[in-house]
Scaffold this motif. Structure first.
Motif, PDB file in Angstrom:
ATOM      1  N   ASP A 263       0.819  -1.220   0.000  1.00 26.22           N
ATOM      2  CA  ASP A 263       0.000   0.000   0.000  1.00 26.22           C
ATOM      3  C   ASP A 263       0.852   1.269   0.000  1.00 26.22           C
ATOM      4  OD1 ASP A 263      -2.318  -1.558   0.038  1.00 26.22           O
ATOM      5  OD2 ASP A 263      -2.343  -1.612   2.237  1.00 26.22           O
ATOM      6  N   ARG A 264       1.871   1.293  -0.860  1.00 24.66           N
ATOM      7  CA  ARG A 264       2.752   2.458  -1.041  1.00 24.66           C
ATOM      8  C   ARG A 264       3.602   2.772   0.192  1.00 24.66           C
ATOM      9  NH1 ARG A 264       1.297   5.584  -5.665  1.00 24.66           N
ATOM     10  NH2 ARG A 264       2.400   7.357  -4.776  1.00 24.66           N
ATOM     11  N   VAL A 265       3.729   1.832   1.096  1.00 20.27           N
ATOM     12  CA  VAL A 265       4.597   1.991   2.259  1.00 20.27           C
ATOM     13  C   VAL A 265       5.720   0.969   2.170  1.00 20.27           C
ATOM     14  CG1 VAL A 265       4.779   1.933   4.782  1.00 20.27           C
ATOM     15  CG2 VAL A 265       2.719   2.854   3.697  1.00 20.27           C
ATOM     16  N   LEU A 266       6.954   1.436   2.373  1.00 13.63           N
ATOM     17  CA  LEU A 266       8.125   0.585   2.405  1.00 13.63           C
ATOM     18  C   LEU A 266       8.381   0.162   3.844  1.00 13.63           C
ATOM     19  CD1 LEU A 266      10.757  -0.640   1.212  1.00 13.63           C
ATOM     20  CD2 LEU A 266      11.800   1.637   1.502  1.00 13.63           C
ATOM     21  N   PHE A 267       8.398  -1.139   4.087  1.00 11.42           N
ATOM     22  CA  PHE A 267       8.674  -1.692   5.410  1.00 11.42           C
ATOM     23  C   PHE A 267      10.070  -2.307   5.390  1.00 11.42           C
ATOM     24  CE2 PHE A 267       4.107  -1.637   5.004  1.00 11.42           C
ATOM     25  CZ  PHE A 267       3.658  -1.248   6.267  1.00 11.42           C
ATOM     26  N   LEU A 268      10.868  -1.967   6.391  1.00 12.67           N
ATOM     27  CA  LEU A 268      12.254  -2.414   6.462  1.00 12.67           C
ATOM     28  C   LEU A 268      12.565  -3.027   7.822  1.00 12.67           C
ATOM     29  CD1 LEU A 268      13.822   0.857   5.043  1.00 12.67           C
ATOM     30  CD2 LEU A 268      13.721  -1.310   3.800  1.00 12.67           C
ATOM     31  N   ALA A 269      13.510  -3.957   7.836  1.00 10.58           N
ATOM     32  CA  ALA A 269      14.047  -4.493   9.090  1.00 10.58           C
ATOM     33  C   ALA A 269      15.538  -4.715   8.891  1.00 10.58           C
ATOM     34  CB  ALA A 269      13.353  -5.800   9.461  1.00 10.58           C
ATOM     35  N   ASN A 270      16.321  -4.511   9.947  1.00  3.29           N
ATOM     36  CA  ASN A 270      17.758  -4.772   9.800  1.00  3.29           C
ATOM     37  C   ASN A 270      18.400  -5.218  11.106  1.00  3.29           C
ATOM     38  OD1 ASN A 270      17.963  -1.970  10.919  1.00  3.29           O
ATOM     39  ND2 ASN A 270      20.127  -2.221  10.414  1.00  3.29           N
ATOM     40  N   VAL A 271      19.461  -5.994  10.929  1.00  3.81           N
ATOM     41  CA  VAL A 271      20.354  -6.410  12.008  1.00  3.81           C
ATOM     42  C   VAL A 271      21.762  -6.307  11.440  1.00  3.81           C
ATOM     43  CG1 VAL A 271      21.055  -8.268  13.571  1.00  3.81           C
ATOM     44  CG2 VAL A 271      18.649  -8.067  12.903  1.00  3.81           C
ATOM     45  N   GLY A 272      22.636  -5.548  12.104  1.00  4.53           N
ATOM     46  CA  GLY A 272      24.005  -5.405  11.606  1.00  4.53           C
ATOM     47  C   GLY A 272      24.200  -4.148  10.784  1.00  4.53           C
ATOM     48  N   ASP A 273      25.164  -4.187   9.856  1.00  2.84           N
ATOM     49  CA  ASP A 273      25.522  -2.967   9.120  1.00  2.84           C
ATOM     50  C   ASP A 273      25.206  -3.023   7.628  1.00  2.84           C
ATOM     51  OD1 ASP A 273      27.481  -4.743   8.371  1.00  2.84           O
ATOM     52  OD2 ASP A 273      29.174  -3.445   8.857  1.00  2.84           O
ATOM     53  N   SER A 274      24.442  -4.021   7.181  1.00  2.00           N
ATOM     54  CA  SER A 274      23.905  -3.941   5.817  1.00  2.00           C
ATOM     55  C   SER A 274      22.779  -2.914   5.830  1.00  2.00           C
ATOM     56  CB  SER A 274      23.396  -5.309   5.358  1.00  2.00           C
ATOM     57  OG  SER A 274      24.472  -6.215   5.203  1.00  2.00           O
ATOM     58  N   ARG A 275      22.636  -2.174   4.747  1.00  2.00           N
ATOM     59  CA  ARG A 275      21.826  -0.954   4.798  1.00  2.00           C
ATOM     60  C   ARG A 275      20.674  -0.931   3.799  1.00  2.00           C
ATOM     61  NH1 ARG A 275      26.572   3.737   4.939  1.00  2.00           N
ATOM     62  NH2 ARG A 275      27.321   3.288   7.066  1.00  2.00           N
ATOM     63  N   ALA A 276      19.715  -0.040   4.073  1.00  2.00           N
ATOM     64  CA  ALA A 276      18.668   0.315   3.117  1.00  2.00           C
ATOM     65  C   ALA A 276      18.717   1.820   2.909  1.00  2.00           C
ATOM     66  CB  ALA A 276      17.300  -0.093   3.624  1.00  2.00           C
ATOM     67  N   TYR A 277      18.608   2.230   1.647  1.00  2.00           N
ATOM     68  CA  TYR A 277      18.596   3.637   1.260  1.00  2.00           C
ATOM     69  C   TYR A 277      17.361   3.923   0.409  1.00  2.00           C
ATOM     70  CZ  TYR A 277      23.707   4.002   2.204  1.00  2.00           C
ATOM     71  OH  TYR A 277      24.951   4.015   2.760  1.00  2.00           O
ATOM     72  N   ILE A 278      16.961   5.190   0.391  1.00  2.00           N
ATOM     73  CA  ILE A 278      15.956   5.646  -0.558  1.00  2.00           C
ATOM     74  C   ILE A 278      16.552   6.780  -1.386  1.00  2.00           C
ATOM     75  CG2 ILE A 278      14.854   7.350   0.986  1.00  2.00           C
ATOM     76  CD1 ILE A 278      12.150   6.300  -0.257  1.00  2.00           C
ATOM     77  N   PHE A 279      16.237   6.784  -2.664  1.00  2.00           N
ATOM     78  CA  PHE A 279      16.680   7.839  -3.566  1.00  2.00           C
ATOM     79  C   PHE A 279      15.439   8.567  -4.050  1.00  2.00           C
ATOM     80  CE2 PHE A 279      18.031   9.282  -7.884  1.00  2.00           C
ATOM     81  CZ  PHE A 279      19.043  10.138  -7.475  1.00  2.00           C
ATOM     82  N   ARG A 280      15.313   9.834  -3.632  1.00  2.00           N
ATOM     83  CA  ARG A 280      14.102  10.618  -3.909  1.00  2.00           C
ATOM     84  C   ARG A 280      14.496  12.021  -4.342  1.00  2.00           C
ATOM     85  NH1 ARG A 280      10.362  10.560   1.011  1.00  2.00           N
ATOM     86  NH2 ARG A 280       9.646   8.620   0.025  1.00  2.00           N
ATOM     87  N   LYS A 281      13.982  12.431  -5.477  1.00  3.47           N
ATOM     88  CA  LYS A 281      14.227  13.779  -5.996  1.00  3.47           C
ATOM     89  C   LYS A 281      15.718  14.101  -6.006  1.00  3.47           C
ATOM     90  CE  LYS A 281       9.671  15.382  -4.514  1.00  3.47           C
ATOM     91  NZ  LYS A 281       8.887  16.234  -3.588  1.00  3.47           N
TER      92      LYS A 281
END
Length: 247
Positions: free
Chosen positions: A108-126
């Protein structure tokens, strides 16, 4: 939805201990799912940990029903953590193993994230890059407390020490994040083999290019190798709205 997913051994490592899973199709209670892990431990143990984590978690969520995806993900990571920890305690070749984990799904247009450690998630916007997850590492936790300066000698000396990993302890704490998505957004998951080798400005420059998602993703991996390729590289690059930005 479109995605590009790939791992690369890099230039310095003798084997690839990064592992990933990516699908834009429904899986159990998940409308789509992206998993990325970076193993740690001995020569065999790190490879075993990341593969076991991703494959077991994907299998667990495939059988999920009747609960929210976030709750399912939390329970699944907890279960696989216990399994990995038990294996490490009972097999000398796997002792001390663990793995980072970063996960994502869109609903539903929402990004859900989970993490443990130093691997990453990024968003690129505008044309701007923003890290969405927080590293569980010695240096980043010291920086957040104002006890260390990024780029200092101490920072580079301790940069590879992570403070959480799946399978390293009897219990694991998982951080969850949510981000409302907008038209034109891209997001990606990566191991530190990419984030340590390519600076944010260079990442943003590549993602601005009017080329296909695959070309953007491959360019990021290539640049990590050009800059030294000191570690394994894993990347999952996602266009959540599926409109081709290429030529």
């Amino acid at each position: 939805m479109q995605f590009f997913a790939k791992t690369d051994q890099g230039k310095m490592r003798k084997m690839n201990q990064d592992f990933l899973f990516a699908t834009k199709e429904a899986l159990g209670v998940f409308p789509n799912l992206f998993l990325l892990a970076d193993g740690m431990g001995g020569h065999k143990a790190g490879d075993y940990a990341s593969r076991y984590l991703v494959e077991s978690l994907a299998s667990y969520v495939t059988e999920s029903s009747g609960e929210s995806p976030v709750h399912c993900l939390d329970k699944g990571i907890e279960r696989v953590n216990a399994e990995l920890y038990s294996l490490s305690q009972n097999n000398v070749n796997l002792h001390g193993m663990g793995s980072t984990l970063v996960t994502a799904f869109v609903e539903d247009r929402v990004l859900f994230l989970a993490n443990v450690g130093d691997s990453r998630a990024y968003i690129f916007r505008k044309n701007r890059l923003k890290q969405l997850t927080k590293d569980h590492s010695y240096v980043e936790e010291k920086i957040r407390r104002g006890e260390m300066v990024r780029g200092s000698k101490e920072y580079y000396t301790h940069k590879n020490y992570i403070t959480r990993a799946v399978g390293a302890e009897k219990q694991v704490a998982v951080d969850f994040f949510e981000e409302e998505l907008e038209e034109g957004d891209l997001f990606f998951l990566c191991s530190d083999g990419l984030s340590n080798m390519v600076d944010s400005e260079s990442i943003a420059q590549i993602l601005k290019e009017k080329v296909s998602l695959e070309e953007k993703g491959q360019a990021l991996i290539d640049l990590a190798n050009i800059n030294g390729g000191k570690d394994n590289i894993a990347l999952i690059l996602v266009n959540p709205f599926g409109k081709e930005q290429g030529r």
